[in-house]
Motif scaffolding. Structure first.
Motif, PDB file in Angstrom:
ATOM      1  N   HIS A  47       0.840  -1.207   0.000  1.00 11.77           N
ATOM      2  CA  HIS A  47       0.000   0.000   0.000  1.00 11.77           C
ATOM      3  C   HIS A  47       0.874   1.257   0.000  1.00 11.77           C
ATOM      4  CE1 HIS A  47      -3.407   2.587   0.903  1.00 11.77           C
ATOM      5  NE2 HIS A  47      -2.678   3.134   1.857  1.00 11.77           N
ATOM      6  N   ASN A  48       1.850   1.298   0.890  1.00  9.52           N
ATOM      7  CA  ASN A  48       2.733   2.469   0.963  1.00  9.52           C
ATOM      8  C   ASN A  48       3.585   2.605  -0.292  1.00  9.52           C
ATOM      9  OD1 ASN A  48       1.810   3.330   3.446  1.00  9.52           O
ATOM     10  ND2 ASN A  48       3.217   1.996   4.554  1.00  9.52           N
ATOM     11  N   ARG A  49       4.009   1.483  -0.873  1.00  9.05           N
ATOM     12  CA  ARG A  49       4.792   1.532  -2.106  1.00  9.05           C
ATOM     13  C   ARG A  49       3.948   2.109  -3.248  1.00  9.05           C
ATOM     14  NH1 ARG A  49       7.610  -3.487  -2.559  1.00  9.05           N
ATOM     15  NH2 ARG A  49       9.373  -2.382  -1.689  1.00  9.05           N
ATOM     16  N   ARG A  50       2.671   1.707  -3.324  1.00 11.13           N
ATOM     17  CA  ARG A  50       1.785   2.252  -4.366  1.00 11.13           C
ATOM     18  C   ARG A  50       1.567   3.750  -4.190  1.00 11.13           C
ATOM     19  NH1 ARG A  50      -2.577  -2.565  -3.998  1.00 11.13           N
ATOM     20  NH2 ARG A  50      -1.499  -4.052  -5.322  1.00 11.13           N
ATOM     21  N   LEU A  51       1.391   4.186  -2.946  1.00 15.47           N
ATOM     22  CA  LEU A  51       1.209   5.616  -2.693  1.00 15.47           C
ATOM     23  C   LEU A  51       2.448   6.407  -3.111  1.00 15.47           C
ATOM     24  CD1 LEU A  51      -0.577   5.703   0.787  1.00 15.47           C
ATOM     25  CD2 LEU A  51      -1.570   6.122  -1.467  1.00 15.47           C
ATOM     26  N   LYS A  52       3.621   5.893  -2.767  1.00 15.39           N
ATOM     27  CA  LYS A  52       4.862   6.580  -3.137  1.00 15.39           C
ATOM     28  C   LYS A  52       5.019   6.611  -4.655  1.00 15.39           C
ATOM     29  CE  LYS A  52       9.091   6.228  -1.076  1.00 15.39           C
ATOM     30  NZ  LYS A  52      10.350   5.558  -0.684  1.00 15.39           N
ATOM     31  N   ALA A  53       4.718   5.500  -5.323  1.00 13.77           N
ATOM     32  CA  ALA A  53       4.830   5.448  -6.781  1.00 13.77           C
ATOM     33  C   ALA A  53       3.870   6.439  -7.424  1.00 13.77           C
ATOM     34  CB  ALA A  53       4.548   4.028  -7.282  1.00 13.77           C
ATOM     35  N   LEU A  54       2.677   6.558  -6.880  1.00  9.92           N
ATOM     36  CA  LEU A  54       1.709   7.501  -7.431  1.00  9.92           C
ATOM     37  C   LEU A  54       2.182   8.938  -7.246  1.00  9.92           C
ATOM     38  CD1 LEU A  54      -1.023   7.629  -8.813  1.00  9.92           C
ATOM     39  CD2 LEU A  54      -2.079   7.735  -6.577  1.00  9.92           C
ATOM     40  N   ARG A  55       2.702   9.265  -6.065  1.00  9.25           N
ATOM     41  CA  ARG A  55       3.230  10.610  -5.830  1.00  9.25           C
ATOM     42  C   ARG A  55       4.369  10.932  -6.801  1.00  9.25           C
ATOM     43  NH1 ARG A  55       4.068   9.229  -0.429  1.00  9.25           N
ATOM     44  NH2 ARG A  55       2.042   9.185   0.546  1.00  9.25           N
ATOM     45  N   LEU A  56       5.245   9.964  -6.995  1.00 10.46           N
ATOM     46  CA  LEU A  56       6.382  10.180  -7.893  1.00 10.46           C
ATOM     47  C   LEU A  56       5.924  10.307  -9.347  1.00 10.46           C
ATOM     48  CD1 LEU A  56       8.951   7.755  -6.287  1.00 10.46           C
ATOM     49  CD2 LEU A  56       9.167  10.232  -6.473  1.00 10.46           C
ATOM     50  N   ALA A  57       4.957   9.503  -9.757  1.00 13.90           N
ATOM     51  CA  ALA A  57       4.456   9.593 -11.134  1.00 13.90           C
ATOM     52  C   ALA A  57       3.829  10.959 -11.388  1.00 13.90           C
ATOM     53  CB  ALA A  57       3.448   8.476 -11.399  1.00 13.90           C
ATOM     54  N   ILE A  58       3.073  11.462 -10.428  1.00 12.85           N
ATOM     55  CA  ILE A  58       2.453  12.785 -10.570  1.00 12.85           C
ATOM     56  C   ILE A  58       3.533  13.865 -10.649  1.00 12.85           C
ATOM     57  CG2 ILE A  58       1.048  14.514  -9.381  1.00 12.85           C
ATOM     58  CD1 ILE A  58      -0.638  12.123  -8.326  1.00 12.85           C
ATOM     59  N   ALA A  59       4.554  13.767  -9.794  1.00 14.16           N
ATOM     60  CA  ALA A  59       5.635  14.757  -9.813  1.00 14.16           C
ATOM     61  C   ALA A  59       6.398  14.721 -11.134  1.00 14.16           C
ATOM     62  CB  ALA A  59       6.588  14.517  -8.643  1.00 14.16           C
ATOM     63  N   LEU A  60       6.630  13.529 -11.675  1.00 17.92           N
ATOM     64  CA  LEU A  60       7.324  13.420 -12.959  1.00 17.92           C
ATOM     65  C   LEU A  60       6.485  14.018 -14.085  1.00 17.92           C
ATOM     66  CD1 LEU A  60       8.821   9.840 -12.631  1.00 17.92           C
ATOM     67  CD2 LEU A  60      10.119  11.937 -12.943  1.00 17.92           C
ATOM     68  N   LEU A  61       5.196  13.737 -14.074  1.00 16.45           N
ATOM     69  CA  LEU A  61       4.326  14.306 -15.105  1.00 16.45           C
ATOM     70  C   LEU A  61       4.302  15.828 -15.006  1.00 16.45           C
ATOM     71  CD1 LEU A  61       1.406  11.740 -14.948  1.00 16.45           C
ATOM     72  CD2 LEU A  61       3.004  12.059 -16.843  1.00 16.45           C
ATOM     73  N   ASP A  62       4.276  16.347 -13.779  1.00 22.93           N
ATOM     74  CA  ASP A  62       4.290  17.797 -13.592  1.00 22.93           C
ATOM     75  C   ASP A  62       5.603  18.419 -14.069  1.00 22.93           C
ATOM     76  OD1 ASP A  62       1.746  17.814 -12.575  1.00 22.93           O
ATOM     77  OD2 ASP A  62       2.378  17.922 -10.474  1.00 22.93           O
ATOM     78  N   SER A  63       6.682  17.652 -13.982  1.00 22.56           N
ATOM     79  CA  SER A  63       7.983  18.185 -14.390  1.00 22.56           C
ATOM     80  C   SER A  63       8.253  18.009 -15.881  1.00 22.56           C
ATOM     81  CB  SER A  63       9.098  17.534 -13.582  1.00 22.56           C
ATOM     82  OG  SER A  63       9.233  16.178 -13.951  1.00 22.56           O
ATOM     83  N   GLY A  64       7.346  17.366 -16.614  1.00 18.91           N
ATOM     84  CA  GLY A  64       7.506  17.252 -18.055  1.00 18.91           C
ATOM     85  C   GLY A  64       7.983  15.905 -18.551  1.00 18.91           C
ATOM     86  N   VAL A  65       8.062  14.914 -17.673  1.00 22.63           N
ATOM     87  CA  VAL A  65       8.433  13.558 -18.090  1.00 22.63           C
ATOM     88  C   VAL A  65       7.130  12.810 -18.334  1.00 22.63           C
ATOM     89  CG1 VAL A  65       9.609  11.433 -17.408  1.00 22.63           C
ATOM     90  CG2 VAL A  65      10.537  13.638 -16.735  1.00 22.63           C
ATOM     91  N   TYR A  66       6.788  12.605 -19.610  1.00 21.45           N
ATOM     92  CA  TYR A  66       5.485  12.030 -19.953  1.00 21.45           C
ATOM     93  C   TYR A  66       5.555  10.585 -20.417  1.00 21.45           C
ATOM     94  CZ  TYR A  66       4.208  16.930 -19.933  1.00 21.45           C
ATOM     95  OH  TYR A  66       4.016  18.231 -19.569  1.00 21.45           O
ATOM     96  N   VAL A  67       6.727  10.129 -20.816  1.00 17.97           N
ATOM     97  CA  VAL A  67       6.868   8.797 -21.383  1.00 17.97           C
ATOM     98  C   VAL A  67       7.689   7.936 -20.423  1.00 17.97           C
ATOM     99  CG1 VAL A  67       7.620   7.535 -23.445  1.00 17.97           C
ATOM    100  CG2 VAL A  67       6.891   9.905 -23.641  1.00 17.97           C
ATOM    101  N   PRO A  68       7.281   6.678 -20.208  1.00 20.75           N
ATOM    102  CA  PRO A  68       8.018   5.826 -19.263  1.00 20.75           C
ATOM    103  C   PRO A  68       9.492   5.649 -19.600  1.00 20.75           C
ATOM    104  CG  PRO A  68       5.931   4.812 -19.820  1.00 20.75           C
ATOM    105  CD  PRO A  68       6.070   6.011 -20.693  1.00 20.75           C
ATOM    106  N   ASN A  69       9.875   5.672 -20.907  1.00 18.86           N
ATOM    107  CA  ASN A  69      11.301   5.500 -21.227  1.00 18.86           C
ATOM    108  C   ASN A  69      12.134   6.685 -20.763  1.00 18.86           C
ATOM    109  OD1 ASN A  69       9.322   4.858 -23.116  1.00 18.86           O
ATOM    110  ND2 ASN A  69      10.694   4.851 -24.831  1.00 18.86           N
ATOM    111  N   GLN A  70      11.507   7.856 -20.565  1.00 24.24           N
ATOM    112  CA  GLN A  70      12.244   9.020 -20.068  1.00 24.24           C
ATOM    113  C   GLN A  70      12.490   8.910 -18.564  1.00 24.24           C
ATOM    114  OE1 GLN A  70       9.540  12.127 -21.143  1.00 24.24           O
ATOM    115  NE2 GLN A  70      10.663  12.604 -23.030  1.00 24.24           N
ATOM    116  N   ALA A  71      11.713   8.074 -17.878  1.00 21.19           N
ATOM    117  CA  ALA A  71      11.798   7.972 -16.423  1.00 21.19           C
ATOM    118  C   ALA A  71      12.743   6.844 -16.026  1.00 21.19           C
ATOM    119  CB  ALA A  71      10.405   7.748 -15.834  1.00 21.19           C
TER     120      ALA A  71
END
Length: 104
Positions: A47-71
């Motif tokens: 549960h905590n790992r999913r929450l952290k992954a979601l927070r990080l995915a949102i932060a990456l999208l906000d910073s302009g990383v839209y494609v998984p290969n860029q991450a």
């Protein structure tokens, strides 16, 4: 009178507005609530790992990383440092990329 003429005009979005739409940033985090007791330890870890992954995915999208290969893992860990969460494991980095892939 055509039906299209009766529909109200939708509000502009970021992509359709003449000028950029201002966003209320930064958002305050949601108030944390205690997790339900009595679950197996693996449930809390996942549960905590999913929450952290979601927070990080949102932060990456906000910073302009839209494609998984860029991450790459380094990019995800740098973002984690910027938003103030502990460095994610390789498994959490994999979950971040999976979230970015399936959000399309």
């Amino acid at each position: 009178m055509p039906a299209a003429a009766l529909k109200p005009k939708p509000l502009p979005t970021q992509s359709t507005a003449k000028r950029p739409v201002l966003l209320d940033l930064p958002y305050a985090p949601v108030e944390k609530r205690p997790l339900p007791p009595g679950r197996p330890r693996d449930w809390y870890i996942t549960h905590n790992r999913r929450l952290k992954a979601l927070r990080l995915a949102i932060a990456l999208l906000d910073s302009g990383v839209y494609v998984p290969n860029q991450a790459r893992n380094e990019t995800i860990r740098t973002t984690a440092e910027l938003i103030g969460v502990h460095p994610p494991s390789d498994m959490t980095c994999h979950m971040v990329r999976a979230l970015m892939r399936y959000s399309r």
